[in-house]
Design a protein around this motif. Sequence first.
Motif, PDB file in Angstrom:
ATOM      1  N   ASP A 751       0.814  -1.216   0.000  1.00 22.77           N
ATOM      2  CA  ASP A 751       0.000   0.000   0.000  1.00 22.77           C
ATOM      3  C   ASP A 751       0.851   1.271   0.000  1.00 22.77           C
ATOM      4  O   ASP A 751       0.443   2.294   0.518  1.00 22.77           O
ATOM      5  CB  ASP A 751      -0.923   0.002   1.228  1.00 22.77           C
ATOM      6  N   ASN A 752       2.054   1.217  -0.562  1.00 23.59           N
ATOM      7  CA  ASN A 752       2.822   2.464  -0.639  1.00 23.59           C
ATOM      8  C   ASN A 752       3.605   2.544  -1.948  1.00 23.59           C
ATOM      9  O   ASN A 752       3.684   1.567  -2.704  1.00 23.59           O
ATOM     10  CB  ASN A 752       3.750   2.605   0.572  1.00 23.59           C
ATOM     11  N   LEU A 753       4.173   3.736  -2.180  1.00 24.02           N
ATOM     12  CA  LEU A 753       5.016   4.010  -3.351  1.00 24.02           C
ATOM     13  C   LEU A 753       6.261   4.738  -2.828  1.00 24.02           C
ATOM     14  O   LEU A 753       6.141   5.825  -2.252  1.00 24.02           O
ATOM     15  CB  LEU A 753       4.281   4.878  -4.368  1.00 24.02           C
ATOM     16  N   VAL A 754       7.420   4.122  -2.988  1.00 25.35           N
ATOM     17  CA  VAL A 754       8.679   4.728  -2.540  1.00 25.35           C
ATOM     18  C   VAL A 754       9.364   5.356  -3.756  1.00 25.35           C
ATOM     19  O   VAL A 754       9.761   4.636  -4.684  1.00 25.35           O
ATOM     20  CB  VAL A 754       9.595   3.691  -1.876  1.00 25.35           C
ATOM     21  N   ILE A 755       9.461   6.688  -3.753  1.00 26.82           N
ATOM     22  CA  ILE A 755      10.104   7.423  -4.853  1.00 26.82           C
ATOM     23  C   ILE A 755      11.537   7.736  -4.419  1.00 26.82           C
ATOM     24  O   ILE A 755      11.748   8.365  -3.380  1.00 26.82           O
ATOM     25  CB  ILE A 755       9.338   8.717  -5.167  1.00 26.82           C
ATOM     26  N   THR A 756      12.515   7.279  -5.206  1.00 26.85           N
ATOM     27  CA  THR A 756      13.937   7.513  -4.881  1.00 26.85           C
ATOM     28  C   THR A 756      14.612   8.207  -6.055  1.00 26.85           C
ATOM     29  O   THR A 756      14.137   8.135  -7.193  1.00 26.85           O
ATOM     30  CB  THR A 756      14.651   6.191  -4.586  1.00 26.85           C
ATOM     31  N   TRP A 757      15.712   8.885  -5.763  1.00 26.61           N
ATOM     32  CA  TRP A 757      16.505   9.565  -6.791  1.00 26.61           C
ATOM     33  C   TRP A 757      17.934   9.764  -6.284  1.00 26.61           C
ATOM     34  O   TRP A 757      18.204   9.644  -5.090  1.00 26.61           O
ATOM     35  CB  TRP A 757      15.873  10.911  -7.158  1.00 26.61           C
ATOM     36  N   LYS A 758      18.814  10.057  -7.214  1.00 29.15           N
ATOM     37  CA  LYS A 758      20.194  10.397  -6.851  1.00 29.15           C
ATOM     38  C   LYS A 758      20.277  11.906  -6.705  1.00 29.15           C
ATOM     39  O   LYS A 758      20.131  12.644  -7.668  1.00 29.15           O
ATOM     40  CB  LYS A 758      21.183   9.918  -7.927  1.00 29.15           C
ATOM     41  N   PRO A 759      20.505  12.399  -5.491  1.00 29.06           N
ATOM     42  CA  PRO A 759      20.451  13.854  -5.287  1.00 29.06           C
ATOM     43  C   PRO A 759      21.640  14.553  -5.955  1.00 29.06           C
ATOM     44  O   PRO A 759      22.665  13.947  -6.260  1.00 29.06           O
ATOM     45  CB  PRO A 759      20.507  13.988  -3.765  1.00 29.06           C
ATOM     46  N   LEU A 770      19.068  24.133  -1.420  1.00 25.34           N
ATOM     47  CA  LEU A 770      18.698  23.084  -2.368  1.00 25.34           C
ATOM     48  C   LEU A 770      17.559  22.239  -1.804  1.00 25.34           C
ATOM     49  O   LEU A 770      17.622  21.761  -0.669  1.00 25.34           O
ATOM     50  CB  LEU A 770      19.927  22.201  -2.658  1.00 25.34           C
ATOM     51  N   GLN A 771      16.476  22.068  -2.612  1.00 20.51           N
ATOM     52  CA  GLN A 771      15.324  21.220  -2.262  1.00 20.51           C
ATOM     53  C   GLN A 771      14.869  20.480  -3.510  1.00 20.51           C
ATOM     54  O   GLN A 771      15.395  20.700  -4.615  1.00 20.51           O
ATOM     55  CB  GLN A 771      14.178  22.084  -1.709  1.00 20.51           C
ATOM     56  N   TYR A 772      13.849  19.609  -3.309  1.00 23.81           N
ATOM     57  CA  TYR A 772      13.331  18.833  -4.438  1.00 23.81           C
ATOM     58  C   TYR A 772      11.799  18.881  -4.403  1.00 23.81           C
ATOM     59  O   TYR A 772      11.190  18.706  -3.335  1.00 23.81           O
ATOM     60  CB  TYR A 772      13.798  17.381  -4.375  1.00 23.81           C
ATOM     61  N   LYS A 773      11.228  19.087  -5.557  1.00 28.92           N
ATOM     62  CA  LYS A 773       9.775  19.040  -5.714  1.00 28.92           C
ATOM     63  C   LYS A 773       9.421  17.676  -6.295  1.00 28.92           C
ATOM     64  O   LYS A 773       9.786  17.366  -7.432  1.00 28.92           O
ATOM     65  CB  LYS A 773       9.304  20.155  -6.640  1.00 28.92           C
ATOM     66  N   VAL A 774       8.749  16.830  -5.473  1.00 28.85           N
ATOM     67  CA  VAL A 774       8.409  15.473  -5.871  1.00 28.85           C
ATOM     68  C   VAL A 774       6.937  15.471  -6.290  1.00 28.85           C
ATOM     69  O   VAL A 774       6.064  15.890  -5.520  1.00 28.85           O
ATOM     70  CB  VAL A 774       8.641  14.484  -4.718  1.00 28.85           C
ATOM     71  N   VAL A 788       4.973  17.640  -3.516  1.00 28.90           N
ATOM     72  CA  VAL A 788       5.458  17.996  -2.203  1.00 28.90           C
ATOM     73  C   VAL A 788       6.917  18.435  -2.354  1.00 28.90           C
ATOM     74  O   VAL A 788       7.650  17.887  -3.175  1.00 28.90           O
ATOM     75  CB  VAL A 788       5.331  16.808  -1.217  1.00 28.90           C
ATOM     76  N   VAL A 789       7.322  19.446  -1.632  1.00 29.29           N
ATOM     77  CA  VAL A 789       8.709  19.923  -1.645  1.00 29.29           C
ATOM     78  C   VAL A 789       9.401  19.371  -0.411  1.00 29.29           C
ATOM     79  O   VAL A 789       8.921  19.564   0.713  1.00 29.29           O
ATOM     80  CB  VAL A 789       8.779  21.460  -1.673  1.00 29.29           C
ATOM     81  N   VAL A 790      10.502  18.694  -0.654  1.00 34.07           N
ATOM     82  CA  VAL A 790      11.234  18.071   0.446  1.00 34.07           C
ATOM     83  C   VAL A 790      12.645  18.664   0.498  1.00 34.07           C
ATOM     84  O   VAL A 790      13.120  19.273  -0.464  1.00 34.07           O
ATOM     85  CB  VAL A 790      11.304  16.545   0.272  1.00 34.07           C
ATOM     86  N   ALA A 791      13.260  18.445   1.641  1.00 30.58           N
ATOM     87  CA  ALA A 791      14.629  18.949   1.816  1.00 30.58           C
ATOM     88  C   ALA A 791      15.589  18.124   0.956  1.00 30.58           C
ATOM     89  O   ALA A 791      15.178  17.256   0.174  1.00 30.58           O
ATOM     90  CB  ALA A 791      15.010  18.885   3.287  1.00 30.58           C
ATOM     91  N   ASN A 792      16.857  18.387   1.128  1.00 31.49           N
ATOM     92  CA  ASN A 792      17.892  17.733   0.309  1.00 31.49           C
ATOM     93  C   ASN A 792      18.055  16.285   0.768  1.00 31.49           C
ATOM     94  O   ASN A 792      18.986  15.928   1.475  1.00 31.49           O
ATOM     95  CB  ASN A 792      19.210  18.502   0.423  1.00 31.49           C
ATOM     96  N   VAL A 793      17.059  15.423   0.383  1.00 34.05           N
ATOM     97  CA  VAL A 793      17.066  13.997   0.715  1.00 34.05           C
ATOM     98  C   VAL A 793      17.052  13.218  -0.581  1.00 34.05           C
ATOM     99  O   VAL A 793      17.083  13.792  -1.676  1.00 34.05           O
ATOM    100  CB  VAL A 793      15.868  13.635   1.610  1.00 34.05           C
ATOM    101  N   SER A 794      16.963  11.881  -0.483  1.00 32.92           N
ATOM    102  CA  SER A 794      17.039  11.059  -1.692  1.00 32.92           C
ATOM    103  C   SER A 794      15.826  10.159  -1.870  1.00 32.92           C
ATOM    104  O   SER A 794      15.822   9.341  -2.788  1.00 32.92           O
ATOM    105  CB  SER A 794      18.303  10.197  -1.654  1.00 32.92           C
ATOM    106  N   LYS A 795      14.799  10.282  -1.006  1.00 24.76           N
ATOM    107  CA  LYS A 795      13.598   9.475  -1.256  1.00 24.76           C
ATOM    108  C   LYS A 795      12.395  10.103  -0.556  1.00 24.76           C
ATOM    109  O   LYS A 795      12.537  10.898   0.385  1.00 24.76           O
ATOM    110  CB  LYS A 795      13.791   8.034  -0.799  1.00 24.76           C
TER     111      LYS A 795
END
Length: 1192
Positions: A751-759, A770-774, A788-795
Amino acid sequence: MQLKIMPKKKRLSAGRVPLILFLCQMISALEVPLDPKLLEDLVQPPTITQQSPKDYIIDPRENIVIQCEAKGKPPPSFSWTRNGTHFDIDKDPLVTMKPGSGTLIINIMSEGKAETYEGVYQCTARNERGAAISNNIVIRPSRSPLWTKEKLEPIILRSGQSLVLPCRPPVGLPPPIIFWMDNSFQRLPQSERVSQGLNGDLYFSNVLPEDTREDYICYARFNHTQTIQQKQPISVKVISVDELNDTIAANLSDTEFYSAKSSRERPPTFLTPEGNASNKEELRGNVLSLECIAEGLPTPVIYWIKEDGILPINRTFYKNFKKTLQIIHVSEADSGNYQCIAKNALGAIHHTISVTVKAAPYWIMAPQNLVLSPGEDGTLICRANGKPKPRISWLTNGVPVEIAPDDPSRKIDGDTIIFSNVQERSSAVYQCNASNEYGYLLANAFVNVLAEPPRILTTANTLYQVIANRPALLDCAFFGSPLPTIEWFKGAKGSALHEDIYVLHENGTLEIPVAQKDSTGTYTCVARNKLGMAKNEVHLEIKDPTRIIKQPEYAVVQRGSTVSFECKVKHDHTLIPTVIWLKDNSELPSDERLTIDKDQLVIADVSDDDSGTYTCVANTTLDNVSASAVLSVVDVPNPPFDLELTNPLDKSVQLSWTPGDDNNSPITKFIIEYEDTMHEAGLWHHHTEVSGTQTTAQLKLSPYVNYSFRVMAENSIGRSSPSEASEQYLTKAAEPDKNPTAVEGLGSEPDNLVITWKPLNGFESNGPGLQYKVSWRQKDGDDEWTSVVVANVSKYIVSGTPTFVPYLIKVQALNDVGFAPEPAVVMGHSGEDLPMVAPGNVRVTVVNSTLAEVHWDPVPLKSIRGHLQGYRIYYWKAQNSSKRKRRHIEKKILTFQGSKTHGMLPGLEPFSHYTLNVRVVNGKGEGPASSDQVFNTPEGVPSAPSSLKIVNPTLDSLTLEWDPPSHPNGILTEYTLKYQPINSTHELGPLVDLKIPANKTRWTLKNLNFSTRYKFYFYAQTSAGSGSQITEEAVTTVDEGKMAMASRQVDIATQGWFIGLMCAVALLILILLIVCFIRRNKGGKYPVKEKEDARADPEIQPMKEDDGTFGEYSDAEDHKPLKKGSRTPSDRTVKKEDSDDSLVDYGEGVNGQFNEDGSFIGQYSGKKEKEPAEGNESSEAPSPVNAMNSFV
């Protein structure tokens, strides 16, 4: 005849001159040789050898010395004239003549004055053969007078005006050297604006307030008397324009005031010389000095040209800030018009100097001494030039020839005197005088009439040593009047040497152009004239040349290493060479790193200073040779320095640097690195590389990076250490220019979706914050993007999603400045769950005893609830009740990737009962199993019997015992036994084939030959065919009577004295048996491979019938390792290893590979030992009994 030395027919090279001492003396003196023995009884007219200069300025504080030296035979007497009249030195107590010479010494230091002895002096040297005279020597004392007293008024002038400070030194002898200094004896600075003229005056093109001073002093230095005189100081005050304005503003009208200001700037005018043109006269050979000094504001610049010509390049010099033009060694060709040009911003003027070059007399051909024989002819020539052309006059013995005694052998023709049929009374000294208004030349030349028999002046028995293949010069210095003729001879009875091989020089020297070993010997020189003959012997030795047979070689070495130069010398055994080493043609430096060991120069710990040319020089007394090699010391380059950043822009900057020393290896490239001190301090990254010829680079930069740069140089040796870091350069922040990479969407739970990326790293952030808009949304739905805008994280984890639904995902970078470009959209899925449905309609088809094919229907895609990874088959073999208790049932698994709906099961065991089921697999795991399917594999060929042993051997029988196959792979139907005899030559006999019931485990073979080796092949059979065979060998026993006889023979043979005899007998018997076997036995050859199988206990090896020795057979193969189970152990049993569950136990070449449909690749037949081919035997094989009887 003339008796002087004549010119040589052949010109001698410089290397030959040192060998001809006499020739050197004759050429330099042009007179009778000064040989001591010759001069004892040979008369010669006087010759002046030394005299004072024509213009002789003396120091009045010292005694006056007037030189006059002469030579002649008999020694000449001297006399002097003063101002044209005889100077009686005996009447003046202050004047003495130096003993043995004509030099006058006037003692004025005790009393008297130098001025008393001013005048023109001339010396005469006289003997019975004539009189020689000196030049007219003008004696003048030097003078260094004082400046006249004068009152000098201070000079006041306004800034910008010109000024000339006169020096006007007193007239001295010789003229003084002028220079300007202050009261502290410091030279006054000079420049284009302020300079000293040739006349000693100090010129100011324009004055400045800083020129104000009260101690401008002109000094005159009289070098002859070593005195310095000084002029009264001159005071100069320069008023600036501002001071002048304050002074005169009240008294001048506005017009006058401003015109005074404007007068400060003006075009050039000449201070010296005056006017537009002037003349200059100079004598040939002197230095021509032309001067132009101009005033003006701004300060003028001087240029020089020659009208209708160019200035001589190598003889032209500029002095005094180009205000003086000097031409050295001036000649008539330098006459002409020279123009100086003074130029400033307001204009230009020029002055033309007309130069005329005159010339005092100079020699074209001075008269030379003549040595003549009575009755000979000769000439004296006196030629001179000058401008104007000089007049030539002759004197004889110091008296004008016009009033001298008449000589019938003499005739004067202008500059030439011709002598005919001279006699001894014709001997005299003649003087030639060439004069014009600028000076005169006077030369003495004597005519000496002599009658002398030949004399050889070279030392007798002189030894000459010459290197082979070089010229040899044998001296024969001679004198005679008339001039003698010279002949050379080799050896005691040799004939005269001629010029076809030799060179005969007119000075008597014999030249051998290329001396060889056979040139060694004694040579005789013979001189003849009408008055007599003289001869002299000299000796010649030819030596081998010195050679360097191993030369030093060019070397390129790295700094700090060791290098050696080799120099091996070969030389004549009678010569002792000395070998020295030079560096750059100088002595080797004193350094303990440089060692000379026999033929080598070794340099340890090489440094840059060791670079250069090293020369090995081998010297002997006769020759020297050398060889050189260059040492280049190389190393990695020195680091660049002086890094500088220029042209800074938002995203670029120019970096420049100065290359370090390349250390003799050209720099091929520069490597530029950068450090981001804001994000990764201390970590250097590669930026770019440029050619080794560049010293600048335009660097592309990223925003919001605090850059520092460093540069490294690289050559063929390696890379330099880094340069010092450049200054830091912080680029401006900007929005990110890229988005994160490796964006994925995968669920970790159903029941979830894990979105990951290489920062992005700090370097890529382009700015702070630096932030990311997911963003995400379902692929197949109409929902809007959720962001959602998240801090400088990778998922980021999205919760509450349906199971395994496709989603569209994008991740965009942003910072405090703005957003990165629109990111790419990727597809992901929410979390997977286990499949819900099992495959249906499972079907099994048995292909053969070890292979089955399975088919099934695919499950619905929706029921998979994840990514389909394939289907998995579980299968296992049913165990009987006893085995099931011993171990757990082992299930095997085969997975088929993707959407396959069939597959092959390889490696099955024949005659077995199997069960299987199928399951679908996704990323989460396996789904439920299908219903079990049961199948049986058919029979297969059995494995080899587990063991085979031969027991109870007798004379004619053997008993075989065995264990059944460990893997019968079906129901055994029978056993097959094949055997054949092996004779002593290892040939195989006829093959016998027996069938044995399947329930037997023992069998006895009868009617066999005694003392015979047999080979057995044994295997089991099922309905599917024959299995693998097992082999063994055994021997029947021998007759007891023969065994006893063999024992007795052995007992006898053990006696030491009988061993040799028995060995010979045994060998002979063995050879006869082999021949017999070959003729009577036609069976196949026994393979050597089986020899090792045949080796059993020594006690039961067969013994030969005749002598009781043990039989042998050879291995004809390559001694390959024995096959498993083929060697018989000591208990005479053969065991087969237990089989394991490998899929390739029974397949040859089976590698367990699968094709793309999952089927097994390879053969599934059992591996068997190849049976002997009966067809290779004779077509009619004899019966076992006959085969055995054939051995008897």
